[in-house]
Design a protein around this motif. Structure first.
Motif, PDB file in Angstrom:
ATOM      1  N   LYS A  52      55.169  85.115  85.075  1.00  0.00           N
ATOM      2  CA  LYS A  52      54.922  86.557  85.064  1.00  0.00           C
ATOM      3  C   LYS A  52      53.649  86.906  84.298  1.00  0.00           C
ATOM      4  O   LYS A  52      52.939  87.835  84.662  1.00  0.00           O
ATOM      5  N   ARG A  53      53.356  86.162  83.233  1.00  0.00           N
ATOM      6  CA  ARG A  53      52.136  86.412  82.451  1.00  0.00           C
ATOM      7  C   ARG A  53      50.878  85.958  83.164  1.00  0.00           C
ATOM      8  O   ARG A  53      49.798  86.464  82.908  1.00  0.00           O
ATOM      9  N   HIS A  54      51.003  84.968  84.055  1.00  0.00           N
ATOM     10  CA  HIS A  54      49.842  84.373  84.730  1.00  0.00           C
ATOM     11  C   HIS A  54      50.048  84.342  86.246  1.00  0.00           C
ATOM     12  O   HIS A  54      50.035  83.271  86.856  1.00  0.00           O
ATOM     13  N   PRO A  55      50.185  85.490  86.881  1.00  0.00           N
ATOM     14  CA  PRO A  55      50.498  85.498  88.320  1.00  0.00           C
ATOM     15  C   PRO A  55      49.372  84.965  89.205  1.00  0.00           C
ATOM     16  O   PRO A  55      49.642  84.461  90.293  1.00  0.00           O
ATOM     17  N   ASP A  56      48.127  85.048  88.751  1.00  0.00           N
ATOM     18  CA  ASP A  56      47.010  84.578  89.580  1.00  0.00           C
ATOM     19  C   ASP A  56      46.837  83.069  89.570  1.00  0.00           C
ATOM     20  O   ASP A  56      46.075  82.529  90.364  1.00  0.00           O
ATOM     21  N   THR A  57      47.526  82.376  88.665  1.00  0.00           N
ATOM     22  CA  THR A  57      47.378  80.921  88.606  1.00  0.00           C
ATOM     23  C   THR A  57      48.729  80.212  88.684  1.00  0.00           C
ATOM     24  O   THR A  57      48.853  79.067  88.274  1.00  0.00           O
TER      25      THR A  57
END
Length: 64
Positions: A52-57
């Motif tokens: 959830k904190r890093h949705p683009d990776t």
């Protein structure tokens, strides 16, 4: 081998995968029994909170 963007979830060309290695996951195309969230950068499984904190990776994988 197929490559998929962690940002869009769409399959991308080999050239795009080479240009964007930190946000592209390359896999064999064979279905996997593994489920969960995988980091596009490290290839390791991560927790739901990390995803959830890093949705683009992060890629969310479903089992067969």
């Amino acid at each position: 081998m197929a490559s998929r963007s962690a940002k869009t979830g769409r399959y991308v060309s080999k050239a795009t995968a080479r240009r964007n290695p930190r946000t592209t996951v390359t896999h064999s195309g064979k279905s996997s029994a593994a489920t969960g969230n995988r980091s596009a950068i490290t290839g390791r499984f991560v927790t739901e909170a990390t995803a959830k904190r890093h949705p683009d990776t992060t890629i969310t994988e479903g089992g067969a």
